[in-house]
Scaffold this motif. Structure first.
Motif, PDB file in Angstrom:
ATOM      1  N   LYS A 468       0.857  -1.179   0.000  1.00  9.54           N
ATOM      2  CA  LYS A 468       0.000   0.000   0.000  1.00  9.54           C
ATOM      3  C   LYS A 468       0.894   1.229   0.000  1.00  9.54           C
ATOM      4  O   LYS A 468       1.774   1.378   0.850  1.00  9.54           O
ATOM      5  CB  LYS A 468      -0.899   0.002   1.242  1.00  9.54           C
ATOM      6  CG  LYS A 468      -1.700   1.277   1.435  1.00  9.54           C
ATOM      7  CD  LYS A 468      -2.738   1.477   0.342  1.00  9.54           C
ATOM      8  CE  LYS A 468      -3.589   2.710   0.625  1.00  9.54           C
ATOM      9  NZ  LYS A 468      -4.589   2.946  -0.440  1.00  9.54           N
ATOM     10  N   VAL A 469       0.673   2.100  -0.980  1.00  9.95           N
ATOM     11  CA  VAL A 469       1.411   3.357  -1.050  1.00  9.95           C
ATOM     12  C   VAL A 469       0.558   4.445  -0.413  1.00  9.95           C
ATOM     13  O   VAL A 469      -0.625   4.597  -0.736  1.00  9.95           O
ATOM     14  CB  VAL A 469       1.749   3.720  -2.502  1.00  9.95           C
ATOM     15  CG1 VAL A 469       2.432   5.079  -2.568  1.00  9.95           C
ATOM     16  CG2 VAL A 469       2.645   2.661  -3.124  1.00  9.95           C
ATOM     17  N   VAL A 470       1.152   5.183   0.521  1.00  8.93           N
ATOM     18  CA  VAL A 470       0.459   6.267   1.207  1.00  8.93           C
ATOM     19  C   VAL A 470       0.493   7.500   0.313  1.00  8.93           C
ATOM     20  O   VAL A 470       1.570   7.995  -0.038  1.00  8.93           O
ATOM     21  CB  VAL A 470       1.123   6.561   2.563  1.00  8.93           C
ATOM     22  CG1 VAL A 470       0.446   7.737   3.246  1.00  8.93           C
ATOM     23  CG2 VAL A 470       1.084   5.321   3.436  1.00  8.93           C
ATOM     24  N   ASP A 471      -0.678   7.986  -0.047  1.00  7.34           N
ATOM     25  CA  ASP A 471      -0.731   9.084  -1.014  1.00  7.34           C
ATOM     26  C   ASP A 471      -0.930  10.452  -0.380  1.00  7.34           C
ATOM     27  O   ASP A 471      -0.878  11.467  -1.067  1.00  7.34           O
ATOM     28  CB  ASP A 471      -1.851   8.850  -2.039  1.00  7.34           C
ATOM     29  CG  ASP A 471      -3.197   8.609  -1.374  1.00  7.34           C
ATOM     30  OD1 ASP A 471      -3.289   8.779  -0.138  1.00  7.34           O
ATOM     31  OD2 ASP A 471      -4.143   8.245  -2.087  1.00  7.34           O
ATOM     32  N   ASP A 472      -1.175  10.473   0.939  1.00 13.18           N
ATOM     33  CA  ASP A 472      -1.349  11.803   1.533  1.00 13.18           C
ATOM     34  C   ASP A 472       0.010  12.430   1.797  1.00 13.18           C
ATOM     35  O   ASP A 472       1.005  11.753   2.015  1.00 13.18           O
ATOM     36  CB  ASP A 472      -2.172  11.733   2.824  1.00 13.18           C
ATOM     37  CG  ASP A 472      -1.532  10.795   3.844  1.00 13.18           C
ATOM     38  OD1 ASP A 472      -2.004  10.787   4.974  1.00 13.18           O
ATOM     39  OD2 ASP A 472      -0.568  10.092   3.493  1.00 13.18           O
ATOM     40  N   LYS A 473       0.063  13.739   1.795  1.00 10.91           N
ATOM     41  CA  LYS A 473       1.301  14.475   1.965  1.00 10.91           C
ATOM     42  C   LYS A 473       1.341  15.094   3.358  1.00 10.91           C
ATOM     43  O   LYS A 473       0.312  15.389   3.943  1.00 10.91           O
ATOM     44  CB  LYS A 473       1.435  15.560   0.902  1.00 10.91           C
ATOM     45  CG  LYS A 473       1.425  15.026  -0.520  1.00 10.91           C
ATOM     46  CD  LYS A 473       1.613  16.139  -1.510  1.00 10.91           C
ATOM     47  CE  LYS A 473       1.548  15.612  -2.944  1.00 10.91           C
ATOM     48  NZ  LYS A 473       2.567  14.587  -3.205  1.00 10.91           N
ATOM     49  N   PRO A 474       2.526  15.294   3.905  1.00 12.87           N
ATOM     50  CA  PRO A 474       2.611  15.908   5.226  1.00 12.87           C
ATOM     51  C   PRO A 474       2.046  17.313   5.209  1.00 12.87           C
ATOM     52  O   PRO A 474       2.159  18.029   4.207  1.00 12.87           O
ATOM     53  CB  PRO A 474       4.112  15.917   5.528  1.00 12.87           C
ATOM     54  CG  PRO A 474       4.763  15.819   4.191  1.00 12.87           C
ATOM     55  CD  PRO A 474       3.841  15.023   3.341  1.00 12.87           C
ATOM     56  N   PRO A 475       1.368  17.732   6.280  1.00 15.94           N
ATOM     57  CA  PRO A 475       0.775  19.070   6.306  1.00 15.94           C
ATOM     58  C   PRO A 475       1.846  20.145   6.245  1.00 15.94           C
ATOM     59  O   PRO A 475       2.960  19.963   6.684  1.00 15.94           O
ATOM     60  CB  PRO A 475       0.031  19.090   7.641  1.00 15.94           C
ATOM     61  CG  PRO A 475       0.744  18.074   8.481  1.00 15.94           C
ATOM     62  CD  PRO A 475       1.198  17.017   7.544  1.00 15.94           C
ATOM     63  N   VAL A 476       1.459  21.277   5.683  1.00 13.01           N
ATOM     64  CA  VAL A 476       2.387  22.402   5.571  1.00 13.01           C
ATOM     65  C   VAL A 476       2.304  23.246   6.830  1.00 13.01           C
ATOM     66  O   VAL A 476       1.210  23.578   7.305  1.00 13.01           O
ATOM     67  CB  VAL A 476       2.050  23.250   4.327  1.00 13.01           C
ATOM     68  CG1 VAL A 476       2.969  24.462   4.252  1.00 13.01           C
ATOM     69  CG2 VAL A 476       2.167  22.396   3.070  1.00 13.01           C
ATOM     70  N   ASN A 477       3.414  23.594   7.375  1.00 14.31           N
ATOM     71  CA  ASN A 477       3.464  24.451   8.559  1.00 14.31           C
ATOM     72  C   ASN A 477       3.094  25.868   8.135  1.00 14.31           C
ATOM     73  O   ASN A 477       3.783  26.482   7.313  1.00 14.31           O
ATOM     74  CB  ASN A 477       4.873  24.423   9.164  1.00 14.31           C
ATOM     75  CG  ASN A 477       4.939  25.180  10.487  1.00 14.31           C
ATOM     76  OD1 ASN A 477       4.034  25.935  10.825  1.00 14.31           O
ATOM     77  ND2 ASN A 477       6.009  24.962  11.216  1.00 14.31           N
ATOM     78  N   PRO A 478       1.986  26.429   8.681  1.00 16.88           N
ATOM     79  CA  PRO A 478       1.564  27.772   8.241  1.00 16.88           C
ATOM     80  C   PRO A 478       2.622  28.833   8.479  1.00 16.88           C
ATOM     81  O   PRO A 478       2.661  29.842   7.800  1.00 16.88           O
ATOM     82  CB  PRO A 478       0.324  28.035   9.096  1.00 16.88           C
ATOM     83  CG  PRO A 478      -0.130  26.691   9.561  1.00 16.88           C
ATOM     84  CD  PRO A 478       1.093  25.855   9.672  1.00 16.88           C
ATOM     85  N   ALA A 479       3.496  28.615   9.470  1.00 10.71           N
ATOM     86  CA  ALA A 479       4.492  29.623   9.778  1.00 10.71           C
ATOM     87  C   ALA A 479       5.691  29.589   8.829  1.00 10.71           C
ATOM     88  O   ALA A 479       6.507  30.478   8.806  1.00 10.71           O
ATOM     89  CB  ALA A 479       5.009  29.437  11.210  1.00 10.71           C
ATOM     90  N   ALA A 480       5.766  28.550   8.034  1.00 14.51           N
ATOM     91  CA  ALA A 480       6.920  28.392   7.149  1.00 14.51           C
ATOM     92  C   ALA A 480       6.660  29.150   5.860  1.00 14.51           C
ATOM     93  O   ALA A 480       5.523  29.225   5.363  1.00 14.51           O
ATOM     94  CB  ALA A 480       7.142  26.907   6.840  1.00 14.51           C
ATOM     95  N   PRO A 481       7.681  29.733   5.251  1.00 11.34           N
ATOM     96  CA  PRO A 481       7.518  30.444   3.994  1.00 11.34           C
ATOM     97  C   PRO A 481       7.221  29.491   2.873  1.00 11.34           C
ATOM     98  O   PRO A 481       7.614  28.324   2.931  1.00 11.34           O
ATOM     99  CB  PRO A 481       8.885  31.121   3.797  1.00 11.34           C
ATOM    100  CG  PRO A 481       9.843  30.279   4.566  1.00 11.34           C
ATOM    101  CD  PRO A 481       9.078  29.768   5.729  1.00 11.34           C
ATOM    102  N   PRO A 482       6.512  29.903   1.837  1.00 11.79           N
ATOM    103  CA  PRO A 482       6.214  29.015   0.726  1.00 11.79           C
ATOM    104  C   PRO A 482       7.481  28.586  -0.001  1.00 11.79           C
ATOM    105  O   PRO A 482       8.456  29.323  -0.039  1.00 11.79           O
ATOM    106  CB  PRO A 482       5.301  29.860  -0.196  1.00 11.79           C
ATOM    107  CG  PRO A 482       5.639  31.279   0.178  1.00 11.79           C
ATOM    108  CD  PRO A 482       5.985  31.270   1.615  1.00 11.79           C
ATOM    109  N   ALA A 483       7.433  27.379  -0.545  1.00 12.72           N
ATOM    110  CA  ALA A 483       8.612  26.843  -1.222  1.00 12.72           C
ATOM    111  C   ALA A 483       8.825  27.537  -2.538  1.00 12.72           C
ATOM    112  O   ALA A 483       7.866  27.872  -3.269  1.00 12.72           O
ATOM    113  CB  ALA A 483       8.434  25.342  -1.454  1.00 12.72           C
TER     114      ALA A 483
END
Length: 488
Positions: A468-483
């Motif tokens: 089983k491949v996990v397709d969800d992505k880790p949540p983005v930290n709101p305090a972190a600047p966008p990539a």
């Protein structure tokens, strides 16, 4: 001066004493040995006894006693080990298992004959040697040797002439085996079930060896070089067949860490502690929490292994992965939890245990990658505290995503029984399968995929593997600047 008759009596008495000493020493030295019986290494020993009989020791479960013969010698048979190389050789030969079954009685008889001859030979030689050193007379040495031959030969002859084959049907149990009838019900039925189960388990080692080839045909997920591979096992319940499986998967998958979520034993007793010694032979770190069938003695035995870490409301970092865990608050070795309740009233409830671990995790200055509990009922309070919670206890494999809370999505992975539920796994029409899972964690220590491995069950001894491949992505930290593009 002593009369000639008095001297003869004293000399005869001394000769008898020297001969008896020689027989005793010779028995201690020569009346033991080991032999291969099929794929097993079996140790034998003869000891003086007034009532005879045979003891069959099966570590760590206990002993069976058979009223197999009259005295004055007792036979002890100890099942020491299962040789993996010989087992694999038997599996590779289509006629190997049938041949091993057919020759086992002959192997056992030959081993006992060699044991008897060795006992007689060493006892006679030892008695003659002592007589020679004491009397320095060829005639008295010969008398001593003849007397030793008469005593040891007569002893073993008496045992052989009084052998009762029917004693095999009337064993007496001691140790953990005393509980076998209460645990597994009708003895004849379980014997029939176990004979089928044993036939399946004989093929486990070879079948698990095929897993690596099977995995190479699964193109869905390709592990990166920095992937951490974790083997999740649980509820071994004293099944010795689990260790060859675990060892093979550790080697074939290049496992970085083994996690055990409890119930490695059945009763938490002292004899069972020898079962956990196999942990030290694994070529990977081993992180363990206590289950409700494990006692503090069990946890101490696991902690004594050089590659093991026992967690109890504590945190460790192994193979770069930070793991928190807590043992089950109950101790219910009687397998009658629903009816009799725990032996001791726990200080905290199962749910309270999860809350206690969640408090510990949230008090840390670092994030925790994996939390360990034995009963999945403890996992509710851990939602949002860590991205992955591992549990066992139910003997049913299930992976669920807990309701989102905060910035962390928590997945709960409940493992089935890596030991096929032990003796209880034989109670149904077919034995329970042995299951385990390989978890793939990425560079961020988030679960990316997992392989569920099942051996045996449904009347077969085949290996099945599902990915089983996990397709969800880790949540983005709101305090972190966008990539930025350069960061991708």
């Amino acid at each position: 001066m002593r009369s000639p008759w008095a001297r003869r009596v004293l000399t005869a008495g001394a000769l008898v004493a020297i001969t008896a000493t020689g027989i005793t020493i010779g028995t201690l030295l020569g009346a033991k040995g080991s032999s291969d019986v099929g794929p097993f290494r079996v140790a034998f020993q003869l000891t003086p006894s007034t009532d005879g009989g045979t003891e069959i020791a099966i570590p760590p479960l206990g002993s069976l006693f058979l009223d197999s013969h009259d005295g004055p010698a007792r036979l002890t048979v100890r099942l020491d080990s299962l040789d993996q190389r010989r087992t694999e050789a038997l599996l590779d030969d289509p006629a190997g298992l049938a041949h091993a079954s057919a020759t086992a009685p002959e192997d056992l008889r030959d081993a006992l004959v060699r044991l008897g001859l060795r006992t007689v030979g060493v006892s006679v030689l030892t008695a003659m040697l002592l007589a020679g050193l004491t009397f320095r007379s060829v005639r008295r040495v010969a008398w001593s040797g003849g007397f030793a031959l008469l005593v040891t030969g007569g002893t073993l002859g008496t045992a052989a002439l009084t052998v009762r084959p029917q004693a095999l049907a009337e064993p007496r149990y001691e140790g953990l085996l005393v509980n076998a009838p209460a645990l597994i019900g009708d003895a004849q039925r379980i014997a029939d079930d176990y004979s089928r189960y044993a036939e399946q388990l004989q093929r486990l080692v070879g079948n698990v060896g095929e897993l690596y080839t099977t995995v190479s045909t699964l193109p869905i997920y390709q592990a990166a070089p920095d992937t951490t591979r974790i083997l999740h096992v649980s509820d071994l319940h004293l099944n010795p067949a689990a260790w060859p499986m675990i060892n093979n998967v550790v080697e074939q998958y290049d496992i970085d860490l083994v996690i055990d979520t409890g119930d490695i034993t059945d009763w938490g007793s002292e004899p069972e502690t020898s079962y956990v010694s196999m942990i030290g032979q694994l070529k990977a770190p081993y992180v363990y929490i206590r289950g409700n069938h494990d006692s503090p003695r069990t946890a101490a035995a696991v902690a004594s292994q050089p590659n093991a870490v026992v967690l109890n409301d504590s945190v460790t970092t192994v193979a770069g992965v930070t793991v928190a865990g807590i043992g089950d608050p109950r101790f219910t070795p009687d397998k009658q939890e629903a009816e009799a309740g725990p032996w001791e009233e726990p200080a905290t409830t199962v749910e309270g245990t999860g809350k206690q671990l969640a408090t510990t995790i949230r008090s840390l200055d670092q994030s925790v990658d994996i939390a360990l509990v034995h009963d999945p009922a403890s996992a509710t309070a851990l939602n949002g505290a860590t991205p992955l919670v591992l549990a066992g206890h139910t003997h049913q494999r299930k992976v669920t995503t807990m309701p989102p809370t905060g910035t962390v999505t928590t997945r709960l992975a409940v493992q089935g029984s890596t030991g096929g539920a032990g003796l209880r796994g034989l109670e149904g029409d077919e034995p329970m399968p042995l299951v385990m899972s390989v978890l793939y964690l990425g560079a961020d220590h988030r679960l990316q995929a997992y392989d569920d491995i099942q051996v045996g069950g449904t009347g077969t001894a085949q290996v099945s593997l599902s990915r089983k491949v996990v397709d969800d992505k880790p949540p983005v930290n709101p305090a972190a600047p966008p990539a930025t593009p350069a960061d991708n």
